[in-house]
Design an enzyme around this catalytic site. Structure first.
Site, mmCIF file in Angstrom:
data_model
loop_
_atom_site.group_PDB
_atom_site.id
_atom_site.type_symbol
_atom_site.label_atom_id
_atom_site.label_comp_id
_atom_site.label_asym_id
_atom_site.label_seq_id
_atom_site.Cartn_x
_atom_site.Cartn_y
_atom_site.Cartn_z
ATOM 1 N N ARG A 148 30.077 42.358 53.357
ATOM 2 C CA ARG A 148 31.245 41.993 52.542
ATOM 3 C C ARG A 148 31.711 40.586 52.889
ATOM 4 O O ARG A 148 32.088 39.805 52.004
ATOM 5 C CB ARG A 148 32.387 43.007 52.709
ATOM 6 C CG ARG A 148 32.938 43.144 54.121
ATOM 7 C CD ARG A 148 34.118 44.087 54.188
ATOM 8 N NE ARG A 148 34.501 44.367 55.579
ATOM 9 C CZ ARG A 148 35.751 44.300 56.031
ATOM 10 N NH1 ARG A 148 36.754 43.981 55.213
ATOM 11 N NH2 ARG A 148 36.018 44.566 57.286
ATOM 12 N N HIS A 201 36.368 53.556 8.232
ATOM 13 C CA HIS A 201 37.825 53.673 8.321
ATOM 14 C C HIS A 201 38.552 52.753 7.342
ATOM 15 O O HIS A 201 39.238 51.800 7.756
ATOM 16 C CB HIS A 201 38.253 53.352 9.765
ATOM 17 C CG HIS A 201 37.582 54.197 10.812
ATOM 18 N ND1 HIS A 201 36.256 54.047 11.164
ATOM 19 C CD2 HIS A 201 38.058 55.221 11.568
ATOM 20 C CE1 HIS A 201 35.955 54.937 12.109
ATOM 21 N NE2 HIS A 201 37.018 55.662 12.367
ATOM 22 N N PHE A 227 36.561 51.601 43.402
ATOM 23 C CA PHE A 227 37.533 51.365 42.345
ATOM 24 C C PHE A 227 36.929 50.810 41.065
ATOM 25 O O PHE A 227 37.616 50.655 40.063
ATOM 26 C CB PHE A 227 38.709 50.534 42.867
ATOM 27 C CG PHE A 227 39.375 51.178 44.047
ATOM 28 C CD1 PHE A 227 39.801 50.432 45.122
ATOM 29 C CD2 PHE A 227 39.530 52.563 44.087
ATOM 30 C CE1 PHE A 227 40.395 51.043 46.227
ATOM 31 C CE2 PHE A 227 40.124 53.190 45.187
ATOM 32 C CZ PHE A 227 40.552 52.424 46.249
ATOM 33 N N GLU A 262 42.291 47.345 37.920
ATOM 34 C CA GLU A 262 40.843 47.121 37.913
ATOM 35 C C GLU A 262 40.281 47.023 36.502
ATOM 36 O O GLU A 262 39.385 46.238 36.238
ATOM 37 C CB GLU A 262 40.121 48.245 38.680
ATOM 38 C CG GLU A 262 40.439 48.291 40.177
ATOM 39 C CD GLU A 262 41.787 48.906 40.501
ATOM 40 O OE1 GLU A 262 42.387 49.511 39.577
ATOM 41 O OE2 GLU A 262 42.235 48.784 41.642
ATOM 42 N N GLY A 286 35.619 49.247 20.123
ATOM 43 C CA GLY A 286 35.351 50.590 19.603
ATOM 44 C C GLY A 286 35.874 51.596 20.594
ATOM 45 O O GLY A 286 36.273 52.699 20.229
#
Lengths: 625, 322
Positions: A321, A36, A395, A369, A122
C-alpha cells in the site's frame, strides 16, 4: 450582463423542436415496440432548449474536448437523446427507427458506442457523479470554459449517489455544472415519493449548496432564462428543478399512471403524432447550436512511464500500500495528466504521498465511494486525465454497480484497493476485502493486478496507467520484503516463477501476503529436502495460464493455490479455470472459508489456513498422496 | 407453505412471476413475512404480494442500498421474515450492504429478477451477468436458481427457513413447468431432468439455459445423440456428489451453460466441485463480453448459450469431445 429574452421566432422554433423530439420518440419506440416514450415527452422542452439554445458544441464532432458536455442520467429517455442528435444533424433520421435493434448502436440505454455518449447510463443515479468529474476537470484541470449539463429523473433522486454528487459539486464550487431535474411526478411502478412537491426539491437542492431554480419544465422561455442565469452564477453549481408531466403532449396519457416504459398503442400512435404535428408552426426552421468559445487541445496520449526505476533493494521492507503511494507520486511527476482521488483514507492507502507532491491534482472525495468512482470516471472521459481512485479494497463493494457501469462506459479508470484480506488484523471483517477479486474478475474489461512487493507494485501502477479498460490494483497493509530487483520487467498476464529447482514436487501459487507465506513455506520445506516451485501471478486477470500449466506439468500435476480471499471467485477459481480443461492436474486450494474475526495478522493467517504453516501442511498432504 | 404449488406440467410461467405468486402465498399463512422492492415491483412481480398484503409491503423506491439495509433491520431480532426484490443487476448497487449483512449474521432473503440476457432490448445496464459471482463470494449465502415456477415456489419456502443470506435468481421470459407439484426440493440437491442409458455428456444449465439444454436434448435425440441434463437448483451449495456421479456415468464429459459471465458463476462453481476428479473433460459456455441491446433470442445466439449447442464453432459436439 443582462438577460436578453430570445425573440419570438426563436422561442417558437424551440417549441417546435420539442414537439419534433416527441414525435421522434414515439416513432422510435413504436418501431422497436419497447422503450420509454412518456419519459421522453416530459423532457422535450428541456432537451430542445439545452441542445438548440444553451449548449455550445460542434454537432459533427460530439467528442471534441471544447464542447459543453451533456449526460442523460435518466438513461431510459435514450430515444429523445438520439432524436436531439438527429435534429442536430449527427444521426440520420432514418436510423432512429433502428432503436434497440441488435445491429444498431442506438441501444435501449445510451452507451459510448455513440460518440455523443461519454458515460453509459441506465442504472439510475450515476450520471451526476460523472458530471461532477467532468466539471471538476473542466474547472481545475483543463481550466476551460466548457460547461457540464446533467439531466436526472425524479424517481432517480431516491438514489443516495445523487446526493453524494450534489454534496461534492457544491463543496468544490462547480459553477460550470448544471443539474436538471425532470420532475414528472411518476416513477416506474408508482408515483415518485415527492410527486410535485416542488418546494421540497427546492429546499433539498438549496440545502446541498446549489443555486436552485424551480421552473415550468414545459415553458421554453423560463428554461432559457434559468439556464442563462446558471451561466452567470459564480461559486455554486445550479439545479434547475423542472416541473413537468410524464407523457406531456400525449392526449389522454399525460400525467396518467401505468405508462412508464410503454410504447404508444398502435391504434393511437398516428393520432398522437398528428396532434403534435399540428402544433408545429415552422417545421422547416432549423436551429443550430452555438459553437464552443475556445479550442481545448486534444489529450496527449503518449504512454506515461516512470522517470526513474523503483528505488528498492531486495530485502527492503515496505507494504504494497505504501509502495502504491510512492509509485503514484512518481507517475504524477512523469505526467500532468495523472490525477488521484481518495475516500478519506489517504493516510492509510498512502495516496497522501501523491497529494503532498501534487496537491492541485488530488481530489478528496470524502466518505462517498460511489461518488468517488463516478468522479474518477468523469475525470477520465475524453482522455482528459489518467485517474487513480483509492480506498480500502472492501469499500469498492460499495461502488460495485458504478464499476459495472464503468465497464459498459468503456472507462479507463484505475482503482486501487488497500487493506485486502485477513492480514489487516485487528480492525476485523468489516474492513477486510475478501470478495474483491471475485467482484473485479467478473468485470469484462478489467485487469486485476495483485503485486507482492514494492518493485512490482510500482510497475503495476505504471502498467495500469497505460492499460485500457478498468484496472484494479489490490494492495496489502503489512510490510513485506522486496523480492524483485529494481530492474525486473513486468507485463500484464505474465507470472513470475520466484522459486524453482529441478526437483520441485508441487507448484504453489500465492499473491500479496500469501506469496510471502509461500516463500517462507518453501524455505521451511527445503530444510527437509522437499522442493516446491513458487509462482507469483502478478495479474489475476488475465492469468498467465501457460506458465501455470507448464509449471504444473513439471511438478507432476500438483498445484496448491493460497489466497487472502474467500474461496469463491478469486485466485483459486481463476487457476482452476485456467487448468480445468487440462488433464492430469490436481489443484488444492487454500482460502478463507468463513467470515473472519479480529486478531493479530499472523494469528488470522494461521486460523484461516493460509499461512506458511498451512502451506507446508498442504504440500506434505499432496506429496504423501 | 400449507399446500403444494398449483401449476401443471407444460404450463408457461416466468420464474419472476413464480416468485411473486410464491411470496404472496407464503405471506397468506405467515404474518411475519414482509416484502420490499425498489420501484420495480411490476417487473419482479412483488406487486402480487403488495396487492394481497398491502400493509406488509414496503416500497423503498429507487434506493437499493437502503432497501438492503431496511431489510436487514426488519429481520433483526427475528421480528420479520423478509423478502427484498429488485432487478438482479441492481444488487451490485448494494454489495457492501450485502457483505455486511453476512458479517451481521442476517437472514434476509433477496430476489433478483431479469437475470442475464433476458432484459434484451434494455441493454447491458439492466442485465445481471455478475450476480452469481458476487453472491457466491458471500460466506453465509445460499443461491437458488430455480428453472420453473414449481421450483421457484419451493425456493421461496426454503429461503424463508434457511439461515444466512438467501438469493433467488429469477428470469423474465415465460418458461414451461417441468416439475410435478409434489416434487421435493432441498438446498444443495440437484435434479437430473433428462437421462438415458446412452448419455454421452452431462449438460448443466439453470434458468433459461436449462430450458435451452432440454431443447438441445430433444434436437440431438433426433440424431441419436443423447445427453443428460442436470438442474443444480442451488448454485451454492452445489450438489457436487450428484454432478460427479452423473459426469462419471457420461464418460467424464460435462458442459456447463449459464446466462452469466464466465467468472464466478455456475461454470466456476462446477469446476471447483469436479476439478480433482480424474478423467473429466469440462467445457464452459457463458457470456464472454459486454452484450448490447437486442432481442433475447438473438443475444443468446450471439453469446453462444442458446439451443444450438450443436451448431457452435467450438468443438462441443459430444462426438468430438475427447
Amino acid at each position: 450582463m443582462s438577460y436578453h429574452k430570445p425573440d419570438e421566432k426563436t422561442l417558437q422554433a424551440l417549441k417546435d423542436i420539442a414537439n419534433k423530439l416527441r414525435i421522434h420518440s414515439i416513432k422510435e419506440t413504436s418501431a422497436s415496440n419497447s422503450g420509454h416514450p412518456t419519459s421522453c415527452c416530459s423532457a422535450a422542452e428541456l432537451m430542445s432548449v439545452l441542445f438548440f439554445h444553451t449548449m455550445r458544441y460542434k454537432a459533427q464532432d460530439p467528442r471534441n474536448p471544447s464542447n459543453d458536455r451533456f449526460i442523460l442520467s435518466k438513461g431510459h429517455a435514450a430515444p429523445i437523446l438520439y432524436a436531439a442528435w438527429a435534429e442536430a444533424g449527427f444521426i440520420k433520421e432514418s436510423e432512429l427507427l433502428n432503436l434497440r435493434k441488435i445491429d444498431s448502436d442506438l441501444e435501449g440505454h445510451p452507451t459510448p458506442k455513440l460518440a455523443f455518449v461519454d458515460v453509459a447510463t441506465g442504472s439510475l443515479g450515476q450520471g451526476l457523479g460523472a458530471a461532477c468529474g467532468m466539471a471538476y476537470t473542466g474547472k481545475y484541470f483543463d481550466k476551460a470554459s466548457y460547461r457540464v449539463y446533467c439531466m436526472l429523473g425524479d424517481g432517480e433522486c431516491s438514489e443516495g449517489s445523487v446526493w453524494e454528487a450534489m454534496a461534492f459539486a457544491s463543496y468544490y464550487k462547480l459553477d460550470n455544472l448544471v443539474a436538471i431535474l425532470d420532475v414528472n411526478r411518476l416513477g416506474q411502478s408508482e408515483a415518485a415519493p415527492l410527486q410535485h412537491n416542488m418546494n421540497a426539491y427546492k429546499e433539498r437542492c438549496a440545502a446541498f449548496g446549489f443555486n436552485t431554480y424551480v421552473v415550468d419544465g414545459h415553458d421554453v422561455e423560463e428554461l432559457c432564462k434559468a439556464l442563462w442565469h446558471a451561466e452567470q452564477t459564480k461559486g455554486k453549481p445550479t439545479a434547475i428543478v423542472a416541473k413537468t408531466f410524464k407523457g406531456k403532449g400525449l392526449k389522454g396519457i399525460e400525467d396518467q399512471d401505468n405508462w412508464h416504459g410503454k410504447p404508444m398503442p398502435k391504434d393511437r400512435a398516428e393520432e398522437l403524432i398528428n396532434d403534435l404535428l399540428s402544433q408545429i408552426q415552422s417545421p422547416n426552421k432549423p436551429l443550430h447550436p452555438q459553437l464552443p468559445n475556445e479550442n481545448v487541445a486534444l489529450a496527449d496520449l503518449t504512454p506515461i512511464h516512470l522517470l526513474t526505476a523503483p528505488e528498492y533493494k531486495i530485502g527492503d521492507k515496505i507494504s504494497t500500500r505504501k509502495a502504491y503511494g510512492v509509485a503514484l507520486k512518481k507517475m504524477g511527476d512523469a505526467s500532468p495528466r495523472v490525477v488521484a482521488m481518495d475516500g478519506d483514507t489517504k493516510n492509510s492507502t498512502f495516496s497522501d504521498i501523491f497529494k503532498k507532491a501534487h496537491p492541485d491534482r488530488f481530489i478528496e472525495c470524502f466518505i462517498a465511494e460511489q461518488n468517488m468512482v463516478s468522479v474518477a470516471i468523469g475525470c477520465a472521459t475524453r482522455d482528459r486525465t489518467v485517474s487513480f481512485a483509492s480506498t480500502f479494497a472492501a469499500f469498492f463493494a460499495r461502488a460495485y454497480d458504478h464499476i459495472r457501469m464503468a465497464a459498459i462506459s468503456q472507462s479507463n479508470v484505475n482503482l486501487v484497493g488497500s487493506h485486502c484480506g485477513v492480514s489487516i488484523g485487528e480492525d476485523g471483517p468489516s474492513q477486510m476485502a475478501l470478495e474483491d477479486l471475485a467482484m473485479f474478475r467478473a468485470i469484462p474489461t478489467c485487469t486485476v493486478f495483485y503485486p507482492s512487493d514494492g518493485v512490482s507494485t510500482e510497475r503495476a501502477v505504471e502498467l495500469a496507467a497505460n492499460t485500457k479498460g478498468i484496472c484494479f490494483i489490490r494492495t496489502s497493509r503489512p510490510d513485506t520484503a522486496v523480492i524483485y530487483d529494481a530492474g525486473e520487467k513486468f507485463e500484464v498476464g505474465k507470472a513470475k516463477v520466484v522459486r524453482q529447482s529441478d526437483t520441485d514436487q508441487v507448484t504453489v501459487i500465492g499473491a500479496g501476503v500469501t506469496l510471502h507465506e509461500a516463500l517462507a513455506a518453501h524455505d521451511e520445506l527445503a530444510k527437509e529436502g522437499l522442493n516446491i516451485r513458487v509462482i507469483d501471478p502478478f495479474t489475476i486477470k488475465p492469468l498467465d495460464a501457460s506458465t501455470i500449466v507448464a509449471s504444473a506439468r513439471a511438478t507432476e500435476g500438483r498445484v496448491i493455490t493460497v489466497e487472502d480471499h474467500y474461496k469463491e471467485g478469486g485466485l483459486g477459481e481463476a487457476v482452476l479455470s485456467a487448468v480445468g480443461e487440462e488433464p492430469g492436474i490436481v489443484v488444492h486450494r487454500l482460502a478463507v472459508s468463513r467470515v473472519p474475526q479480529s486478531g493479530k495478522p499472523q494469528e488470522l493467517l494461521d486460523m484461516f489456513g493460509i499461512s506458511a504453516k498451512s502451506i507446508v501442511a498442504a504440500v506434505r498432504h499432496t506429496f504423501a498422496n | 407453505m400449507p399446500s403444494a404449488p398449483n401449476y401443471k406440467p407444460g404450463e408457461k410461467i416466468a420464474t419472476c412471476k413464480g416468485y411473486g405468486m410464491a411470496v404472496a402465498k407464503l405471506g397468506r399463512y405467515n404474518e411475519r413475512v414482509v416484502a420490499m422492492d425498489v420501484d420495480t415491483k411490476n417487473f419482479t412481480c412483488s406487486e402480487i404480494f403488495k396487492n394481497e398484503h398491502p400493509n406488509r409491503f414496503i416500497e423503498c423506491y429507487s434506493a437499493e442500498q437502503n432497501m438492503v439495509s431496511v431489510a436487514t433491520g426488519c429481520a433483526a431480532r427475528e421480528r420479520n421474515i423478509v423478502f427484498a426484490s429488485g432487478l438482479a443487476t441492481f444488487f451490485t448497487r448494494a454489495y457492501d450492504q450485502l457483505r455486511m449483512a453476512a458479517i451481521s449474521d442476517s437472514n434476509i432473503n433477496l430476489c433478483g429478477s431479469h437475470c442475464g440476457l433476458s432484459d434484451g432490448e434494455d441493454g447491458p445496464a439492466h442485465m445481471g451477468l455478475e450476480d452469481m459471482a458476487i453472491f457466491r463470494a458471500i460466506p453465509t449465502a445460499t443461491i437458488f436458481y430455480p428453472s420453473d415456477a414449481v421450483s421457484t415456489e419451493k425456493a421461496v419456502e426454503l429461503a424463508a427457513n434457511t439461515k444466512g443470506v438467501c438469493y433467488i435468481r429469477t428470469a423474465r421470459p415465460e418458461t414451461a413447468i417441468i416439475y410435478n407439484s409434489n416434487e421435493d426440493f432441498h438446498v444443495g440437491q440437484a435434479k437430473v431432468v433428462c437421462q438415458s442409458k446412452e448419455d454421452q455428456v452431462t449438460v448443466i444449465g439453470a434458468g433459461m439455459t436449462l430450458h435451452e439444454a432440454l431443447a438441445a436434448a430433444e434436437q440431438l435425440k433426433k440424431e441419436r445423440i443423447y445427453i443428460r441434463v442436470i438442474d443444480p437448483f442451488t448454485i451454492k451449495p452445489l450438489d457436487a456428489k450428484t454432478i460427479i456421479d452423473h459426469v462419471r456415468a457420461t464418460r467424464g464429459r460435462v458442459i456447463t451453460v449459464e446466462d452469466h459471465y464466465y467468472e464466478g458463476g455456475l461454470g466456476e462453481a462446477v469446476c471447483s466441485a469436479i476439478v480433482n476428479e480424474p478423467g473429466f473433460t469440462f467445457q464452459r459456455l457463458a457470456v464472454t463480453h459486454i452484450p448490447r441491446s437486442g432481442k433475447m433470442c438473438d443475444l443468446l445466439k450471439i453469446h453462444g448459450i442458446d439451443l444450438n449447442l450443436f451448431a457452435l464453432p467450438r468443438p462441443l459436439h459430444p462426438n468430438q469431445m475427447k
